[in-house]
Design an enzyme around this catalytic site. Structure first.
Site, PDB file in Angstrom:
ATOM      1  CE  LYS A  71      -4.155  -1.865   2.183  1.00 20.83           C
ATOM      2  NZ  LYS A  71      -5.166  -1.663   3.220  1.00 20.83           N
ATOM      3  CG  ASP A 107      -8.639   0.491   3.760  1.00 19.95           C
ATOM      4  OD1 ASP A 107      -9.424  -0.327   3.258  1.00 19.95           O
ATOM      5  OD2 ASP A 107      -7.410   0.316   3.795  1.00 19.95           O
ATOM      6  CB  ALA A 132      -1.346   3.440  14.922  1.00 20.90           C
ATOM      7  CB  ALA A 135      -6.920  -0.968   8.226  1.00 24.22           C
ATOM      8  NE  ARG A 155       2.115  -4.948  19.107  1.00 24.55           N
ATOM      9  CZ  ARG A 155       2.165  -6.036  18.365  1.00 24.55           C
ATOM     10  NH1 ARG A 155       1.896  -7.208  18.911  1.00 24.55           N
ATOM     11  NH2 ARG A 155       2.473  -5.971  17.080  1.00 24.55           N
ATOM     12  CB  THR A 156       4.247   0.404  18.160  1.00 23.89           C
ATOM     13  OG1 THR A 156       4.312  -1.008  17.989  1.00 23.89           O
ATOM     14  CG2 THR A 156       5.624   1.000  18.020  1.00 23.89           C
ATOM     15  CE1 TYR A 228     -11.881 -11.018   5.620  1.00 27.15           C
ATOM     16  CE2 TYR A 228     -11.343  -8.713   5.967  1.00 27.15           C
ATOM     17  CZ  TYR A 228     -11.107  -9.920   5.329  1.00 27.15           C
ATOM     18  OH  TYR A 228     -10.093 -10.030   4.424  1.00 27.15           O
TER      19      TYR A 228
HETATM   20  P1  ATR Z   1      -3.631  -3.573   8.608  1.00 21.56           P
HETATM   21  O1  ATR Z   1      -3.257  -3.298   7.187  1.00 21.56           O
HETATM   22  O2  ATR Z   1      -4.686  -4.620   8.770  1.00 21.56           O
HETATM   23  O3  ATR Z   1      -3.936  -2.332   9.373  1.00 21.56           O
HETATM   24  P2  ATR Z   1      -1.043  -3.602   9.917  1.00 21.56           P
HETATM   25  O4  ATR Z   1      -0.668  -2.348   9.202  1.00 21.56           O
HETATM   26  O5  ATR Z   1      -0.029  -4.695  10.020  1.00 21.56           O
HETATM   27  O6  ATR Z   1      -2.333  -4.269   9.262  1.00 21.56           O
HETATM   28  O7  ATR Z   1      -1.525  -3.184  11.380  1.00 21.56           O
HETATM   29  C1  ATR Z   1      -1.808  -4.108  12.380  1.00 21.56           C
HETATM   30  C2  ATR Z   1      -2.237  -3.368  13.650  1.00 21.56           C
HETATM   31  O8  ATR Z   1      -2.567  -4.354  14.655  1.00 21.56           O
HETATM   32  C3  ATR Z   1      -1.157  -2.485  14.264  1.00 21.56           C
HETATM   33  O9  ATR Z   1      -1.778  -1.398  14.922  1.00 21.56           O
HETATM   34  C4  ATR Z   1      -0.499  -3.438  15.290  1.00 21.56           C
HETATM   35  O10 ATR Z   1       0.149  -2.799  16.348  1.00 21.56           O
HETATM   36  P3  ATR Z   1       1.734  -2.419  16.248  1.00 21.56           P
HETATM   37  O11 ATR Z   1       1.793  -1.163  15.424  1.00 21.56           O
HETATM   38  O12 ATR Z   1       2.163  -2.217  17.645  1.00 21.56           O
HETATM   39  O13 ATR Z   1       2.406  -3.589  15.572  1.00 21.56           O
HETATM   40  C5  ATR Z   1      -1.739  -4.143  15.804  1.00 21.56           C
HETATM   41  N1  ATR Z   1      -1.450  -5.444  16.424  1.00 21.56           N
HETATM   42  C6  ATR Z   1      -1.078  -6.582  15.800  1.00 21.56           C
HETATM   43  N2  ATR Z   1      -0.939  -7.592  16.682  1.00 21.56           N
HETATM   44  C7  ATR Z   1      -1.228  -7.061  17.920  1.00 21.56           C
HETATM   45  C8  ATR Z   1      -1.278  -7.582  19.252  1.00 21.56           C
HETATM   46  N3  ATR Z   1      -1.008  -8.855  19.499  1.00 21.56           N
HETATM   47  N4  ATR Z   1      -1.637  -6.745  20.245  1.00 21.56           N
HETATM   48  C9  ATR Z   1      -1.939  -5.452  19.997  1.00 21.56           C
HETATM   49  N5  ATR Z   1      -1.906  -4.896  18.763  1.00 21.56           N
HETATM   50  C10 ATR Z   1      -1.572  -5.681  17.733  1.00 21.56           C
END
Ligand code: ATR
Length: 285
Positions: A71, A107, A132, A135, A155-156, A228
């Site tokens: 993306k 999105d 964050a 999506a 989380r981050t 989903y």
């Molecule tokens: P998408 O395109 O679906 O948004 P992504 O860009 O990989 O996928 O984002 C995944 C999101 O889920 C992020 O906000 C991620 O948090 P981090 O930025 O800290 O990685 C969050 N996420 C994934 N696994 C997680 C977990 N076990 N606990 C909390 N947040 C999680």
């Protein structure tokens, strides 16, 4: 639908791509409107994005969805990018208009339509957004213009605060960021009207997980989980059990797809057909 020399080709690029629902949703929509389009999935590896963009120009592929991990990478190969996609540097839809590649991100509008079409109006409300990532960024962009107060927890934490700073600068709205921790979530839920889970927590195979303890939820909260698969996440089940309004991740999937479909075809998307195709498929996997 018979494929001929006149058939318009659309598709999705990503890696992995085997489990994408886009061909199922869009081919069902093309068929129902009896328009001469076909939608395919293309596995494009990380180093091949530039070649893929040259390829769609050369082959006159008309429209693309872009999914993980491309993306952001596609941005620099496009001729024009809409304001949402430009601000968040993330494109999920490309239109090939006479050889010019136009980039969009559907999105955010998909999330807003999913909420509104299910009776949830975020305008003037407090929205709590978990996540964050890709999506979440698009959702935050759109909802920061609607909500009175947007809180982004991740989380981050830095990713959430960078996103909040970017949007505050652009829209001059009340936007806060924080860490995705139990106390911060709980405190923010007290006066929140809308909760959106845009993390992957609760996705199969971890369908027993939820980012929210059930006792923090309240009946007057509207909850949308963008996960989903499963169709009904643990978060959605817990919220429904309390009497809260729940919007399924399938709705966001459908409405972002509908917005892309309308960009490619200039026809009104057959949302019900798309929803049925997605649900039929998800019930089988
Ligand atoms: P998408 O395109 O679906 O948004 P992504 O860009 O990989 O996928 O984002 C995944 C999101 O889920 C992020 O906000 C991620 O948090 P981090 O930025 O800290 O990685 C969050 N996420 C994934 N696994 C997680 C977990 N076990 N606990 C909390 N947040 C999680």
């Amino acid at each position: 639908m018979a494929i001929s020399g006149k058939t318009t080709v659309c598709g999705v690029i990503g890696d992995p791509i085997e489990h994408t629902l886009s061909p199922i949703i869009h081919n069902a929509a093309f068929e129902s409107l009896k328009i001469d389009y076909i939608f395919l999935a293309f596995k494009v590896r990380a180093g091949e994005v530039e070649n893929a963009m040259s390829g769609i120009r050369a082959l006159n592929v008309h429209g693309l969805n872009v999914t993980m991990p491309h993306k952001n990478a596609v941005v620099k190969y496009l001729d024009q990018i809409d304001p949402t996609a430009k601000t968040i540097a993330s494109v999920n839809t490309i239109l090939n208009k006479d050889g010019r590649l136009l980039g969009f991100n559907t999105d955010g509008v998909g999330a807003l339509n999913a909420l509104e079409q299910n009776g949830v109006k975020p305008r003037g409300k407090k929205v709590l957004l978990l996540g964050a990532g890709g999506a979440a960024k698009a959702i935050a962009y759109t909802l920061s213009q609607e909500a009175d107060h947007l809180v982004i927890l991740n989380r981050t934490t830095k990713q959430a605060s960078d996103l909040a700073d970017l949007l505050k600068q652009k829209f001059n709205k009340k936007i806060n960021a924080g860490v995705l921790s139990p106390t911060v979530i709980k405190d923010n839920l007290v006066d929140a009207n809308v909760l959106i889970n845009a993390t992957s927590v609760g996705m199969k195979p971890n369908a027993n997980q939820t980012p929210i303890e059930p006792e923090w939820l309240k009946p007057d909260l509207a909850v949308m989980d963008i996960v989903y698969n499963p169709i009904e996440t643990k978060l959605a089940k817990d919220a429904k059990a309390l009497g809260a309004t729940v919007v399924s991740g399938v709705e966001m999937l459908i409405y972002q797809g509908a917005a892309s479909f309308e960009i490619w075809t200039a026809c009104k998307a057959p949302v019900e057909v798309m929803r049925k195709a997605a649900l039929n498929h998800l019930l089988k996997v």
